[in-house]
Design a protein around this motif. Structure first.
Motif, PDB file in Angstrom:
ATOM      1  N   VAL A  44       0.862  -1.177   0.000  1.00  0.00           N
ATOM      2  CA  VAL A  44       0.000   0.000   0.000  1.00  0.00           C
ATOM      3  C   VAL A  44       0.901   1.231   0.000  1.00  0.00           C
ATOM      4  O   VAL A  44       1.829   1.317   0.807  1.00  0.00           O
ATOM      5  CB  VAL A  44      -0.901   0.015   1.256  1.00  0.00           C
ATOM      6  CG1 VAL A  44      -1.834   1.207   1.223  1.00  0.00           C
ATOM      7  CG2 VAL A  44      -1.708  -1.277   1.338  1.00  0.00           C
ATOM      8  N   THR A  71       2.597   4.165   3.361  1.00  0.00           N
ATOM      9  CA  THR A  71       2.264   3.658   4.698  1.00  0.00           C
ATOM     10  C   THR A  71       3.555   3.449   5.489  1.00  0.00           C
ATOM     11  O   THR A  71       4.645   3.499   4.953  1.00  0.00           O
ATOM     12  CB  THR A  71       1.515   2.319   4.620  1.00  0.00           C
ATOM     13  OG1 THR A  71       2.189   1.466   3.703  1.00  0.00           O
ATOM     14  CG2 THR A  71       0.086   2.494   4.191  1.00  0.00           C
ATOM     15  N   VAL A 103       3.843  -1.763   7.882  1.00  0.00           N
ATOM     16  CA  VAL A 103       2.645  -2.251   7.190  1.00  0.00           C
ATOM     17  C   VAL A 103       3.105  -2.934   5.897  1.00  0.00           C
ATOM     18  O   VAL A 103       3.576  -2.281   4.977  1.00  0.00           O
ATOM     19  CB  VAL A 103       1.669  -1.100   6.863  1.00  0.00           C
ATOM     20  CG1 VAL A 103       0.478  -1.620   6.076  1.00  0.00           C
ATOM     21  CG2 VAL A 103       1.191  -0.436   8.148  1.00  0.00           C
ATOM     22  N   PRO A 152      -5.373  -5.688   6.388  1.00  0.00           N
ATOM     23  CA  PRO A 152      -4.022  -5.125   6.409  1.00  0.00           C
ATOM     24  C   PRO A 152      -3.098  -6.067   7.177  1.00  0.00           C
ATOM     25  O   PRO A 152      -3.523  -6.722   8.127  1.00  0.00           O
ATOM     26  CB  PRO A 152      -4.181  -3.815   7.186  1.00  0.00           C
ATOM     27  CG  PRO A 152      -5.639  -3.593   7.328  1.00  0.00           C
ATOM     28  CD  PRO A 152      -6.310  -4.909   7.203  1.00  0.00           C
ATOM     29  N   MET A 172       0.519  -6.480   9.222  1.00  0.00           N
ATOM     30  CA  MET A 172       1.588  -5.772   9.924  1.00  0.00           C
ATOM     31  C   MET A 172       2.690  -6.758  10.262  1.00  0.00           C
ATOM     32  O   MET A 172       2.414  -7.863  10.706  1.00  0.00           O
ATOM     33  CB  MET A 172       1.015  -5.272  11.252  1.00  0.00           C
ATOM     34  CG  MET A 172       0.899  -3.806  11.387  1.00  0.00           C
ATOM     35  SD  MET A 172       0.411  -3.502  13.094  1.00  0.00           S
ATOM     36  CE  MET A 172      -0.682  -2.168  12.827  1.00  0.00           C
ATOM     37  N   TYR A 195       2.577  -0.240  -8.320  1.00  0.00           N
ATOM     38  CA  TYR A 195       1.173  -0.303  -7.940  1.00  0.00           C
ATOM     39  C   TYR A 195       0.257  -0.365  -9.153  1.00  0.00           C
ATOM     40  O   TYR A 195       0.564   0.156 -10.213  1.00  0.00           O
ATOM     41  CB  TYR A 195       0.797   0.927  -7.114  1.00  0.00           C
ATOM     42  CG  TYR A 195       1.686   1.137  -5.929  1.00  0.00           C
ATOM     43  CD1 TYR A 195       1.700   0.219  -4.888  1.00  0.00           C
ATOM     44  CD2 TYR A 195       2.515   2.248  -5.859  1.00  0.00           C
ATOM     45  CE1 TYR A 195       2.521   0.414  -3.790  1.00  0.00           C
ATOM     46  CE2 TYR A 195       3.346   2.447  -4.764  1.00  0.00           C
ATOM     47  CZ  TYR A 195       3.351   1.524  -3.739  1.00  0.00           C
ATOM     48  OH  TYR A 195       4.149   1.709  -2.660  1.00  0.00           O
ATOM     49  N   VAL A 215      -4.146   2.108  10.937  1.00  0.00           N
ATOM     50  CA  VAL A 215      -3.130   1.208  10.382  1.00  0.00           C
ATOM     51  C   VAL A 215      -2.523   1.725   9.080  1.00  0.00           C
ATOM     52  O   VAL A 215      -1.319   1.727   8.902  1.00  0.00           O
ATOM     53  CB  VAL A 215      -3.746  -0.174  10.043  1.00  0.00           C
ATOM     54  CG1 VAL A 215      -2.640  -1.188   9.878  1.00  0.00           C
ATOM     55  CG2 VAL A 215      -4.744  -0.599  11.074  1.00  0.00           C
ATOM     56  N   LEU A 216      -3.376   2.120   8.159  1.00  0.00           N
ATOM     57  CA  LEU A 216      -2.870   2.478   6.835  1.00  0.00           C
ATOM     58  C   LEU A 216      -2.606   3.972   6.680  1.00  0.00           C
ATOM     59  O   LEU A 216      -2.285   4.442   5.594  1.00  0.00           O
ATOM     60  CB  LEU A 216      -3.848   2.005   5.754  1.00  0.00           C
ATOM     61  CG  LEU A 216      -4.104   0.494   5.685  1.00  0.00           C
ATOM     62  CD1 LEU A 216      -5.061   0.161   4.570  1.00  0.00           C
ATOM     63  CD2 LEU A 216      -2.803  -0.278   5.501  1.00  0.00           C
ATOM     64  N   TYR A 228      -5.675  -0.080  -6.542  1.00  0.00           N
ATOM     65  CA  TYR A 228      -6.194   0.993  -5.707  1.00  0.00           C
ATOM     66  C   TYR A 228      -7.041   1.926  -6.544  1.00  0.00           C
ATOM     67  O   TYR A 228      -6.667   2.270  -7.667  1.00  0.00           O
ATOM     68  CB  TYR A 228      -5.049   1.744  -5.035  1.00  0.00           C
ATOM     69  CG  TYR A 228      -4.255   0.819  -4.142  1.00  0.00           C
ATOM     70  CD1 TYR A 228      -4.782   0.423  -2.923  1.00  0.00           C
ATOM     71  CD2 TYR A 228      -3.047   0.280  -4.546  1.00  0.00           C
ATOM     72  CE1 TYR A 228      -4.114  -0.473  -2.115  1.00  0.00           C
ATOM     73  CE2 TYR A 228      -2.364  -0.618  -3.743  1.00  0.00           C
ATOM     74  CZ  TYR A 228      -2.906  -0.998  -2.531  1.00  0.00           C
ATOM     75  OH  TYR A 228      -2.255  -1.890  -1.747  1.00  0.00           O
TER      76      TYR A 228
END
Lengths: 148, 653
Positions: free
Chosen positions: A40, A43, A47, A59, A61, B513, B612-613, B632
């Motif tokens: 992602v 981040t 992550v 997600p 970790m 990506y 988290v992200l 995405y």
């Protein structure tokens, strides 16, 4: 007979230390075999990305990186513990999962300073169990970045 | 209210509805006997009594009126023609809805005036038919025979246009296709009974103007045959009212069904890709061929299934549009304005979850049109316009998306006062304004804290305006477009996906990506080769720009947006012209993977400052692709907004 309170914990290993998470917080434990991780953008380093677990986005970790330990290559012992934190499922990559332990509440003590090499804000206590020592993690705290 | 009483009322109402429906169908099919009218009268009377006991006044009023009509029919004062029966059916539907809503404690009111006035019009008409002496003033009665081109594929539509046109010059008394669903009309020859002051020749001419009309024959009906016509009932079109049975399903069940079907569609894409590989390897094997056929079949069925589930979740926009005429009327009255609201396309269907999310934005835009768009009658006359302003609310489907358009013929947005306003409110500095094009300036109305009206009215202009509208539309992957005509009006269009979960997208790759761009916002794709780079790409303030059909558009490299700031700009790239509201940009990417339907999964749960992200800027969700991997979903609007902001920062620096 006296009444004894116990809680079940899942015990896992990160480096040399053993850690424990209450079993009720855990949805399942999986291996990454056959599961691809999508990185992602933008981040934190810890992550690893997101995975598609039966249609659900989760997600992932790396718990080692989360606690500032060096990265380790995946081997056959690795596991991903899917925990439920604040109503969301998150995967935690650990070195290996050792066992499910039933721990007496009286064996859990408050953490002393410097008990582990991870920040005490993620620790709820330390448990003695058959000559071993487990660090009990406060996983609700690990999703947000350090608060110092 | 006593629950037992309520339940008893609902039960009785349901029973009466069924009886009324049966009775109406009988009268329609087999004629209005005294006994049938008597029964109908009784049922209506029962409903009137119980609804007024329940204090559902609109229902009591409507049933009272219907009872009156039945009373007259019983006395032989009027005949229950098909028009009246049809209308009674729609009244019945209204009553059903009214009771259903009441049961759920939802607010709903029958548009009594509409029904009663239509009823009255029809009553007058049928009384006239009976009273010959009066009809003389209203013109002659004609029998029209029409033959349509046998190849016409729009028979229903043509007939509709014909009756519509005739309706303007007289009165269509009866047609041979009354009660038949317009799409189900078959055959070539059709009859119309028509009353008008026009001559037969004029009528013929009128009808010949309509496409696909092969032959028209108009003949005047003498008074005697007229009488016979009234008495012999037309037995065609017996298939009339389609009785559709309906069951209620909880939305959760439908949501679950949709999720399962989404899963299936992902697996199906995967299956197709796998099949392709198997075909490449063992193409000639006959088993592979049958397997391939089967996969195609499953693909087809899967798509059908997805569509059916989605359509089960569809609602018509009617439920949303219905609230606006009243709102506009009240607002206009308060502000001394004269406004006509025209509504079109209210039968357009949209996913339930989207409908819920557009109510507020749409309300806001219409309020703005009333408050800021349409001028007072005096002002309008000064500008040489009609004193009465018009707001047109329309909806429809266009190339895989739904549009909802609010068009007013008011003053439009005055760019100069917009500029002044932006400076006054401290949103932009004078230098910034100089640097923005007119289209970019229009974007200002989407900035938080903006409102163009000089005084704040009690409904709009509280400064939370258009930015909230925009946020809401963006959240459902929609696009806002704006067309400003100074002094002539403003058009605001929402373009919305058909559903929240599945969108058509353009898949691209940049760096490591993959991204999905909603196809809604893609205008054109341009390939730039290294040799053309110097010629086609120029620099403004150190940023790449390109000339596209006379507009200078900034080029944003997707690679720069996500982490890879140090990447050297490749001279060979693909430019995707992206448009939304008034701005356009060109996204520079390395590779286009293709066009794909993707299932969107929200990442909302995992994003945010301490989540988290992280904030995940520029990404609105993730899409699971056919191969089970992720792409995405680019949040284009945020990207453009950031770009404008960046432009400002550059200026300030």
């Amino acid at each position: 007979m006296y009444k004894e309170e116990t809680t079940q914990f899942v015990v896992f290993r990160l480096g040399l230390e053993e850690y424990a998470i209450p079993i009720l917080k855990i949805n399942e434990i999986i291996r990454l075999k056959g599961i691809s991780i999508a990185e992602v953008p933008d981040t934190h380093e810890y992550v690893l990305g997101i995975i598609n677990l039966r249609g659900e986005v989760i997600p992932l970790m790396d718990l080692r990186l989360r606690f500032g330990m060096p990265k380790k290559d995946l081997d056959s012992n690795h596991r991903v513990i899917i925990v439920n934190i604040q109503d969301k499922n998150i995967g935690l990559l650990v070195d290996s999962v050792s066992e499910v332990a039933e721990i007496h509440h009286e064996d859990i003590v408050q953490p002393l300073e410097e008990i582990s090499n991870i920040n005490t804000q993620y620790i709820t206590g330390v448990a003695k169990h058959k000559e071993r020592i487990f660090v009990i993690l406060d996983i609700d705290n690990i999703i947000s970045p350090e608060t110092i | 209210m006593d629950d037992i009483l309520r339940d008893a009322f609902y039960e009785e109402a349901d029973e009466m509805f069924q009886e009324i429906e049966d009775a109406l169908l009988e009268i329609d099919g087999q004629g209005a006997t005294r006994e049938r009218i008597d029964n109908l009268f009784r049922y209506m009377h029962t409903l009137k009594g119980s609804s007024s006991a329940m204090e559902i006044h609109d229902m009591a009023k409507l049933t009272h009126h219907l009872e009156d009509i039945l009373g007259q029919a019983r006395e032989g004062e009027l005949t229950l023609g098909r028009d009246i029966i049809n209308l009674m059916f729609s009244c019945l539907d209204q009553l059903k809805i009214r009771v259903a809503k009441h049961k759920k404690d939802e607010i709903y009111e029958i548009d009594i005036d509409k029904y009663i006035s239509t009823l009255n019009n029809l009553l007058n008409a049928s009384v006239h038919v009976q009273d010959m002496s009066q009809t003389e003033d209203e013109g002659k009665l004609y029998e029209i025979k029409i033959k349509l081109d046998e190849n016409s594929i729009f028979k229903g539509a043509r007939l509709f246009i014909i009756t519509d046109r005739l309706g303007k010059e007289g009165q269509v008394v009866k047609t041979s296709w009354d009660g038949i669903n317009i799409e189900a009309i078959e055959g070539q020859e059709f009859d119309i009974t028509y009353r008008s002051e026009r001559t037969g020749q004029e009528i013929e001419k009128l009808i010949y103007q309509i496409p696909d009309v092969d032959k028209v024959h108009v003949s005047e009906i003498s008074q005697q045959t007229r009488k016979q016509k009234e008495q012999t009932r037309d037995n065609k079109g017996q298939t009339s009212e389609e009785v559709q049975s309906v069951i209620r399903v909880s939305i959760n069940k439908l949501d679950k069904l949709l999720r399962i079907v989404e899963e299936l569609s992902v697996d199906k894409e995967r299956l197709k890709q796998l099949m392709k590989r198997v075909e490449e390897k063992y193409g000639h094997d006959s088993d592979v061929k049958s397997l391939s056929n089967l996969v195609n079949q499953i693909d087809f069925i899967g798509n059908e299934m997805q569509e059916s589930v989605m359509s089960a979740r569809m609602y018509t926009l009617d439920s949303v549009f219905r609230r606006f005429p009243r709102m506009v009327r009240d607002l206009a009255l308060k502000q001394g304005k004269e406004i006509e609201l025209k509504v079109e396309g209210e039968n357009t269907e949209l996913d339930r979850s989207i409908i819920e999310k557009i109510v507020d934005p749409l309300t806001h835009v219409i309020r703005n049109a009333v408050d800021h768009g349409i001028e007072t009658p005096e002002q309008r006359q000064r500008f040489g316009k009609t004193p009465k302003g018009t707001i047109k609310l329309s909806a429809g489907q266009d190339q895989g998306h739904i549009y909802i358009k609010v068009e007013d013929d008011g003053r439009g947005i005055d760019i100069d006062s917009l500029k002044a306003s932006a400076i006054n409110k401290g949103l932009l500095s004078e230098e910034e304004i100089e640097s923005l094009s007119e289209k970019e300036l229009l974007e200002v109305i989407f900035m938080p804290g903006f409102s163009t009206s000089e005084e704040v009215t009690d409904v709009s202009g509280r400064g939370v305006g258009m930015n909230v509208v925009k946020d809401n539309i963006e959240k459902i992957n929609g696009v806002i477009e704006m067309e400003n005509r100074l002094g002539q009006g403003l058009t605001i269009t929402f373009k919305l996906p058909l559903t929240l979960a599945i969108i058509q997208s353009l898949l691209i790759r940049s760096h490591k990506y993959r991204f999905a761009i909603p196809l809604l916002s893609v205008i054109e794709i341009i390939r730039i080769k290294e040799a053309e780079y110097a010629k086609r790409v120029r620099f403004a303030n150190g940023h790449e720009v390109m000339n596209w059909r006379g507009e200078v558009l900034p080029v944003i490299r997707v690679r720069d947006l996500f982490n890879d700031v140090n990447a050297k700009k490749q001279k060979t790239f693909i430019g995707i012209v992206i448009g939304f509201s008034t701005s356009k940009i060109i996204l520079g990417v390395e590779e286009i993977i293709g066009q794909q339907q993707v299932v969107i999964k929200s990442l909302e749960k995992f994003t945010g400052k301490d989540n988290v992200l992280g904030e995940l800027r520029g990404i609105s969700g993730t899409a699971i692709l056919g191969d089970g991997n992720f792409a995405y979903v680019l949040d284009i609007q945020t990207l453009i907004r950031e770009m404008i902001k960046e432009k400002r920062i550059k200026r300030e620096a």
